[in-house]
Write a protein that holds these residues in place. Structure first.
Motif, mmCIF file in Angstrom:
data_model
loop_
_atom_site.group_PDB
_atom_site.id
_atom_site.type_symbol
_atom_site.label_atom_id
_atom_site.label_comp_id
_atom_site.label_asym_id
_atom_site.label_seq_id
_atom_site.Cartn_x
_atom_site.Cartn_y
_atom_site.Cartn_z
ATOM 1 N N PRO A 148 0.798 -1.310 -0.067
ATOM 2 C CA PRO A 148 -0.044 0.165 -0.057
ATOM 3 C C PRO A 148 0.884 1.318 0.017
ATOM 4 N N LYS A 149 2.131 1.181 0.423
ATOM 5 C CA LYS A 149 3.041 2.268 0.447
ATOM 6 C C LYS A 149 4.013 2.390 -0.793
ATOM 7 N N ALA A 150 3.507 1.511 -1.843
ATOM 8 C CA ALA A 150 4.737 1.713 -3.131
ATOM 9 C C ALA A 150 4.770 3.164 -3.668
ATOM 10 N N ARG A 151 5.760 3.486 -4.028
ATOM 11 C CA ARG A 151 5.864 4.919 -4.333
ATOM 12 C C ARG A 151 5.453 4.944 -5.920
ATOM 13 N N VAL A 152 5.392 3.787 -6.732
ATOM 14 C CA VAL A 152 4.756 4.024 -7.960
ATOM 15 C C VAL A 152 3.715 3.075 -7.906
ATOM 16 N N LYS A 153 2.417 3.292 -8.662
ATOM 17 C CA LYS A 153 1.480 2.493 -8.430
ATOM 18 C C LYS A 153 0.799 2.642 -9.770
ATOM 19 N N ILE A 154 0.593 1.778 -10.826
ATOM 20 C CA ILE A 154 0.115 1.815 -12.126
ATOM 21 C C ILE A 154 -1.181 0.863 -12.123
ATOM 22 N N PHE A 155 -2.294 1.157 -12.731
ATOM 23 C CA PHE A 155 -3.060 0.047 -13.103
ATOM 24 C C PHE A 155 -3.340 0.160 -14.738
ATOM 25 N N ILE A 206 -2.105 5.495 -10.873
ATOM 26 C CA ILE A 206 -2.202 5.870 -12.066
ATOM 27 C C ILE A 206 -2.841 5.077 -13.152
ATOM 28 N N LEU A 207 -3.728 5.347 -13.633
ATOM 29 C CA LEU A 207 -4.441 4.578 -14.711
ATOM 30 C C LEU A 207 -4.003 4.734 -15.959
ATOM 31 N N LEU A 208 -3.420 3.641 -16.578
ATOM 32 C CA LEU A 208 -2.735 3.835 -17.898
ATOM 33 C C LEU A 208 -3.546 2.798 -19.000
ATOM 34 N N ASP A 209 -4.218 3.407 -19.933
ATOM 35 C CA ASP A 209 -4.831 2.854 -20.993
ATOM 36 C C ASP A 209 -3.932 2.550 -22.134
ATOM 37 N N THR A 210 -3.415 1.148 -22.241
ATOM 38 C CA THR A 210 -2.553 1.085 -23.240
ATOM 39 C C THR A 210 -3.201 0.607 -24.517
ATOM 40 N N THR A 211 -4.275 0.674 -24.661
ATOM 41 C CA THR A 211 -5.007 0.212 -26.223
ATOM 42 C C THR A 211 -4.182 0.893 -27.312
ATOM 43 N N PHE A 212 -3.924 2.120 -27.303
ATOM 44 C CA PHE A 212 -3.345 2.782 -28.449
ATOM 45 C C PHE A 212 -1.749 2.939 -28.150
ATOM 46 N N LEU A 213 -1.243 2.164 -27.075
ATOM 47 C CA LEU A 213 0.332 2.561 -26.957
ATOM 48 C C LEU A 213 0.983 1.287 -27.351
ATOM 49 N N THR A 214 2.325 1.422 -27.786
ATOM 50 C CA THR A 214 2.759 0.135 -28.132
ATOM 51 C C THR A 214 3.586 -0.258 -26.762
ATOM 52 N N GLN A 215 4.065 -1.355 -26.777
ATOM 53 C CA GLN A 215 4.559 -1.700 -25.340
ATOM 54 C C GLN A 215 5.924 -1.132 -24.980
ATOM 55 N N GLU A 216 6.730 -0.486 -26.017
ATOM 56 C CA GLU A 216 7.794 0.450 -25.630
ATOM 57 C C GLU A 216 7.266 1.587 -24.979
#
Ligand code: DC
Length: 236
Positions: A148-155, A206-216
């Motif tokens: 719960p204290k992670a400094r970087v959280k991505i969903f 932080i919500l990261l929608d990757t639908t239009f992103l490349t993996q890079e």
């Protein structure tokens, strides 16, 4: 000064980058890549649920008769062996990696992941692997229940069609037909439903929608966030 239980990130501890999200959102491959870029360790919590499932299947007991106690007993010999960047679940001396991705494990792992004592066992193994090291961890509840204290959280999220397409490209090593993608979407939606209760987005993720992103591109964004977090002043 935050209390020890407060979810405020603590900069004196090694960096934790927690990546959560639904099935086939690219969590593990992204997490592995981010870990490599930053020279951190990667821990895939899903691989532990899968390892416990593989161990329970090996007992020959039908999954409908599995209990928390029987799964935990089967899982006793599982350990995480550190590899170059990621940990591999072993049962005794045997690397389970290939077995974990098989159909039988995938069909039964949600059942195991719903067992609270198995969840506690997995969380303990993940925390042990992360002890004293900067890590990238991925799963469904890394940013909530485990760190719960992670400094970087991505969903991580992505459109189901795109998730299904990516999964098929990986599996078939060719461009899939629309009918194949449609069938895979159906399977993914069913898996999402089974794992819904365990999949938690942290309020500060932080919500990261990757639908239009490349993996890079997604890796670059997460690496940038992690570098930013490392630059922050230490908390007193
Ligand atoms: O991400 P995956 O498909 O390898 O996950 C396998 C299963 O474990 C899936 O049913 C979701 C579950 N899981 C979970 O409940 N909590 C986690 N932290 C990681 C995975």
């Amino acid at each position: 000064m935050p209390s020890p239980d407060s979810p405020v990130p603590d900069r004196r501890r090694p960096l934790v980058v927690a990546i959560d999200g639904p099935a086939a959102s690219g969590k593990s491959s992204t997490a592995k890549w981010v870990a490599r870029e930053l020279g951190l360790r990667h821990v895939d919590s899903g691989s532990l649920y899968r390892a416990a499932t593989a161990a329970a299947l090996r007992t020959g007991v039908s999954p409908s008769n599995w209990t928390e106690a029987s799964v935990l007993k089967a899982a006793v010999g599982i350990r995480l062996e550190p590899g170059e960047t990621t940990f591999h679940p072993y049962l005794g001396d045997e690397d389970l990696e290939e077995e974990l991705r098989g159909k039988d494990v995938t069909a039964n792992v949600s059942l195991v992941a719903k067992m609270p004592k198995v969840r506690a066992w997995v969380n303990e193994r993940v925390r042990e692997a992360a002890e004293g090291h900067a890590v990238v961890v991925d799963g469904r509840d890394m940013g909530t229940a485990v760190f719960p204290k992670a400094r970087v959280k991505i969903f991580l999220i992505a459109d189901p069609w795109e998730r299904a397409r990516r999964r098929l490209v990986q599996r078939l090593q060719r461009a899939p037909e629309d009918e194949e993608i449609a069938a895979e979407v159906e399977a993914l939606v069913q898996r999402d439903l089974k794992d819904e209760a365990q999949t938690q987005q942290a309020a500060d993720a932080i919500l990261l929608d990757t639908t239009f992103l490349t993996q890079e591109e997604q890796v670059e964004r997460i690496v940038a966030m992690a570098r930013q977090a490392l630059k922050g002043p230490p908390e007193s």
